[in-house]
Design an enzyme around this catalytic site. Structure first.
Site, PDB file in Angstrom:
ATOM      1  N   HIS A  39       0.819  -1.216   0.000  1.00 16.58           N
ATOM      2  CA  HIS A  39       0.000   0.000   0.000  1.00 16.58           C
ATOM      3  C   HIS A  39       0.853   1.267   0.000  1.00 16.58           C
ATOM      4  O   HIS A  39       0.337   2.377  -0.215  1.00 16.58           O
ATOM      5  CB  HIS A  39      -0.937   0.009   1.216  1.00 16.58           C
ATOM      6  CG  HIS A  39      -2.301   0.554   0.900  1.00 16.58           C
ATOM      7  ND1 HIS A  39      -2.517   1.556  -0.013  1.00 16.58           N
ATOM      8  CD2 HIS A  39      -3.532   0.220   1.376  1.00 16.58           C
ATOM      9  CE1 HIS A  39      -3.803   1.827  -0.076  1.00 16.58           C
ATOM     10  NE2 HIS A  39      -4.451   1.037   0.744  1.00 16.58           N
ATOM     11  N   ASP A  54      -2.085   1.888  -4.879  1.00 10.18           N
ATOM     12  CA  ASP A  54      -3.365   2.269  -4.268  1.00 10.18           C
ATOM     13  C   ASP A  54      -4.415   1.204  -4.566  1.00 10.18           C
ATOM     14  O   ASP A  54      -4.295   0.430  -5.523  1.00 10.18           O
ATOM     15  CB  ASP A  54      -3.837   3.621  -4.815  1.00 10.18           C
ATOM     16  CG  ASP A  54      -2.903   4.758  -4.418  1.00 10.18           C
ATOM     17  OD1 ASP A  54      -2.271   4.651  -3.351  1.00 10.18           O
ATOM     18  OD2 ASP A  54      -2.794   5.724  -5.190  1.00 10.18           O
TER      19      ASP A  54
END
Length: 461
Positions: free
Chosen positions: A433, A437
């Site tokens: 992450h 995204d």
């Protein structure tokens, strides 16, 4: 005679030490030139060390699981050559090694003549035995004592029927000997049931009586089958490939904030096309789902370059790679390994199938070259028919994404106003992450879905 010290050579670029994963020799063994001594594992491969000389092993550098630095003494061998005065001291030895060597000397009185000032050491591991063999002194036999025979009285067993409730406990008004057919006796033996504790309304115990006995209560005479009994604890040292896997997975979960996205894909048309291709493959390898999946990945990646990347978190640099070096997680007897298909984007589906087969066989045989195990840019992991509903795979650090196709199942689905049979597969993707995204991951899977649900596009330019 002279001592030859075999030092651990440089077995890989940038490698400073290697782990002992197996000894093929023990203290006191005679080795021939070019015979195997030990298996050493680096971060990239397992390498078999061979003896450069003929002689008797007098010292070992450590035990299985120990790390040995490049250039440090691995094995000291007593050779028949003339002493040169160039003697190298081996690595420090453990108390367990010293004790084993002392026992060996005590049980072999002439060993000092063969091994003067023998170093203390032992070995364990596949192929090499568990150290110096020991021959315990025979124990003095105890005198035999004849026990008096005791004749147990016969007790008349009352009639019993399953409807009467559970049978009585062992020792309460039971016959000491029960009649039964060989099949009933075999079944009772497998179940651990004492036939004398089973009550019956006939002249012999039947299968129905065993069923009633199990249904209404076991009593003291029943023992569970051996397969369900508790077993002894088995401590297993975490070494070699298993330790590498543990360290890599722990580092990945510690450093990377994972998230996993799962979507459902209709692979009915893809499976039909795969069956047609296999029916007309000629001498080419049989296609599984994986080569087709890789072609879809390679066609989708150019629109999502952030997924085909490696993140150097120490330097704070993300490298988006132009070539797709695809890691293929493969299960072996030693544990999980990830061989890499180089330049997967330049291979067609048949070339991919051939390379997948070659790498999988090399991984299972433990013969992968170091260049075939590193430098991946994205990984695919699949459990095949065991894939389950969904997986949350762990990222192969420093990569930033790993894709996990799951099991294909047949279910009814709506096609307009009709219900039809379809082959469905959930596809999982775990991403870093810090780099990827959630929108990027979901969009990438939608791109894969387009190719997998319309498989003719896999072969279109």
């Amino acid at each position: 005679m002279a001592r030859f010290t075999f030092k651990l050579p440089d077995i890989g670029e940038g490698i400073s030490e290697a782990e002992i994963v197996a000894w093929h020799v023990a203290i006191g063994d005679r080795v021939e030139e070019d015979s195997p001594i030990a298996d050493m594992m680096t971060d990239k491969a397992t390498v078999e060390m061979e003896s450069p000389v003929t002689g008797v092993v007098v010292e070992l550098a450590g035990e299985v699981g120990d790390q040995v630095s490049i250039g440090a003494a691995l094995v000291v061998i007593e050779t028949d050559a003339v002493e040169t005065g160039d003697e190298v001291v081996a690595a420090p030895l453990t108390s367990a090694q010293a004790e084993t060597a002392e026992q060996y000397e005590a049980e072999n009185p002439g060993v000092e003549e063969i091994l003067p000032e023998m170093g203390r050491g032992t070995a364990s591991g596949a192929g090499g035995g568990g150290g110096v063999p020991q021959t315990p002194a025979p124990a003095k036999a105890a005198p035999l004592v004849k026990a008096p025979l005791v004749e147990a009285p016969l007790v008349e067993a009352p009639l019993h029927h399953p409807a009467d409730g559970p049978p009585p406990r062992a020792g309460e008004d039971l016959k000491t000997h029960a009649l039964a057919s060989p099949a009933v006796r075999a079944r009772a033996r497998d179940l651990g049931i004492d036939l004398a504790s089973v009550k019956t309304d006939a002249d012999r115990v039947r299968h129905a009586d065993l069923d009633a006995y199990l249904r209404y209560g076991s009593g003291e005479g029943y023992h569970p089958p051996r397969a369900s009994r508790a077993r002894e604890d088995q401590p297993i040292k975490v070494i070699g490939m298993r330790r590498r896997i543990a360290e890599n997975m722990a580092a990945s979960k510690r450093a990377i904030p994972h998230f996993t996205y799962v979507d459902e894909i209709d692979v009915t048309a893809l499976e039909a096309m795969r069956a047609d291709l296999n029916a007309n493959r000629g001498g080419r390898p049989k296609l599984t789902m994986l080569p087709l999946m890789i072609v879809a990945i390679c066609k989708t990646i150019p629109d999502f370059p952030m997924l085909n990347a490696r993140y150097d978190d120490e330097a704070g640099v993300v490298t988006r790679h132009g070539s797709i070096h695809l890691g293929m997680a493969a299960q072996t007897d030693a544990g999980l390994t990830v061989p890499v298909i180089r330049d997967a984007q330049d291979r067609n589906v048949w070339q991919l199938a051939t390379e997948i087969t070659r790498l999988a066989e090399a991984a299972r045989a433990g013969k992968l070259a170091p260049s075939e195990m590193g430098g991946g840019t994205i990984t695919v992991t699949s459990l095949g028919p065991l894939g389950g509903i969904a997986t949350t795979p762990v990222i192969n650090r420093p990569e930033v994404a790993i894709i996990g196709p799951n099991k294909i199942v047949e279910r009814p689905v709506f096609k307009g106003d009709e219900i039809v049979r379809a082959k469905l597969m959930n596809l999982s993707i775990s991403c870093d992450h810090r780099v990827v995204d959630g929108w990027d991951a979901a969009s990438f899977v939608q791109g894969l879905k387009k190719y997998l649900e319309t498989p003719v596009l896999l072969f279109a330019d």
